[in-house]
Scaffold this motif. Structure first.
Motif, PDB file in Angstrom:
ATOM      1  N   UNK A  18       0.839  -1.198   0.000  1.00 30.46           N
ATOM      2  CA  UNK A  18       0.000   0.000   0.000  1.00 30.46           C
ATOM      3  C   UNK A  18       0.875   1.250   0.000  1.00 30.46           C
ATOM      4  N   UNK A  19       0.556   2.196  -0.847  1.00 28.95           N
ATOM      5  CA  UNK A  19       1.339   3.429  -0.907  1.00 28.95           C
ATOM      6  C   UNK A  19       0.784   4.465   0.065  1.00 28.95           C
ATOM      7  N   UNK A  20       1.595   5.457   0.368  1.00 26.68           N
ATOM      8  CA  UNK A  20       1.192   6.516   1.280  1.00 26.68           C
ATOM      9  C   UNK A  20       0.321   7.544   0.550  1.00 26.68           C
ATOM     10  N   UNK A  21      -0.649   8.097   1.299  1.00 26.00           N
ATOM     11  CA  UNK A  21      -1.501   9.149   0.753  1.00 26.00           C
ATOM     12  C   UNK A  21      -1.498  10.410   1.609  1.00 26.00           C
ATOM     13  N   UNK A  22      -1.163  10.276   2.903  1.00 29.35           N
ATOM     14  CA  UNK A  22      -1.217  11.413   3.823  1.00 29.35           C
ATOM     15  C   UNK A  22       0.039  11.461   4.669  1.00 29.35           C
ATOM     16  N   UNK A  23       0.641  12.627   4.735  1.00 28.27           N
ATOM     17  CA  UNK A  23       1.801  12.875   5.591  1.00 28.27           C
ATOM     18  C   UNK A  23       1.442  13.927   6.626  1.00 28.27           C
ATOM     19  N   UNK A  24       1.536  13.577   7.904  1.00 29.77           N
ATOM     20  CA  UNK A  24       1.258  14.508   9.003  1.00 29.77           C
ATOM     21  C   UNK A  24       2.548  14.780   9.757  1.00 29.77           C
ATOM     22  N   UNK A  25       2.856  16.049   9.972  1.00 27.59           N
ATOM     23  CA  UNK A  25       4.099  16.433  10.634  1.00 27.59           C
ATOM     24  C   UNK A  25       3.824  17.319  11.838  1.00 27.59           C
ATOM     25  N   UNK A  26       4.447  17.000  12.942  1.00 25.74           N
ATOM     26  CA  UNK A  26       4.473  17.897  14.085  1.00 25.74           C
ATOM     27  C   UNK A  26       5.309  19.129  13.705  1.00 25.74           C
TER      28      UNK A  26
END
Length: 283
Positions: free
Chosen positions: A1-9
């Motif tokens: 599965x590929x990534x769709x969302x990147x969340x960063x602090x």
């Protein structure tokens, strides 16, 4: 599965004490956005403060702020999610903390308020870029349930303060440390991880398709929620232990290294083996 969302602090992850986003991090985030990844921020900061950094990174998405108590769109300002602290509990926290001589800030309608100006409130002004407005008696003035309550202490008192308020409000509030000087209190059940689940549901993204990057204790459940959790090299030991990968430190542009070596290859269906990363991959 590929990534769709990147969340960063933000603090300790994207930015350091100088509050500057490096050109390497900006470039790496830009590459991720250009590749079609949904990129967002997940922070304890106010929305108005978070929005400034989102604009620097060309993030045109809803962002998670106030430790997960709010999700709001950076472009439209639309409120997607809000879970404030119950008013009576907020007043109890203010009364108790101020009786101990601590500075307390309450957040209402994306503004912040304090009983009186102190060295700690001036530090918050420098740190957040927003000046807490003195109102005389914060407890009496508070007009509605605040989004968050923040207690500022010298860093050597923070862990003790967190432990005290956790014990006192264990059944009613979520208490965490987000910064060496900050004890943050939000509604029970509020967290970055829960907000991430809300955001994913709204966007139709599975948790396995999420990458989350953070460093502090308030990032732990977000990293545990994500399909691929990344801890910063300067992160808390428990956060590093929960992560699939430990990136270099914030000062060494760990976010850029993580995106280039561990996120972009998955967008292209590749593997996470880019030799440009200097962090430590976990088995």
């Amino acid at each position: 599965m590929t990534f769709k969302l990147l969340a960063m602090d933000l603090d300790g992850t994207v930015i350091g004490n100088d509050l500057v986003i490096s050109e390497r991090v900006k470039g790496a985030v830009g590459r991720a956005i250009d590749a079609g990844l949904v990129v967002t921020l997940a922070t304890g900061r106010m929305f108005q403060g978070t929005r400034k950094f989102a604009q620097q990174l060309d993030i045109a998405q809803p962002v998670i702020c106030y430790q997960g108590a709010m999700i709001r769109h950076t472009i439209t300002g639309e409120l997607w999610y809000h879970e404030p602290v119950p008013l009576e509990q907020a007043k109890e926290v203010i009364d108790l903390a101020e009786s101990q001589g601590k500075t307390v800030i309450g957040f209402v309608d994306d503004q912040c308020y304090v009983s009186r100006e102190t060295d700690e409130s001036r530090f918050y002004h420098h740190h957040a870029g927003v000046r807490p407005e003195p109102v005389g008696d914060l407890k009496a003035w508070l007009p509605e349930a605040p989004t968050k309550v923040l207690i500022i202490t010298p860093k050597e008192q923070t862990d003790e303060t967190v432990a005290f308020f956790k014990a006192r409000f264990r059944d009613t509030l979520f208490v965490t440390r987000s910064f060496p000087l900050f004890t943050e209190l939000t509604r029970l059940g509020v967290s970055k991880g829960k907000a991430m689940a809300q955001l994913c549901d709204r966007l139709g993204i599975a948790r396995e398709e999420v990458v989350a990057i953070g460093d502090n204790l308030n990032d732990l459940d977000m990293i545990q929620f994500a399909g691929f959790g990344i801890a910063m090299g300067n992160g808390a030991p428990s956060v590093q232990a929960a992560a699939a990968y430990v990136a270099p430190t914030q000062a060494d542009d760990g976010v850029a290294e993580a995106i280039i070596g561990h996120v972009l290859p998955r967008l292209q269906g590749g593997t996470c083996n880019d030799t440009r990363t200097a962090g430590v991959a976990r088995p």
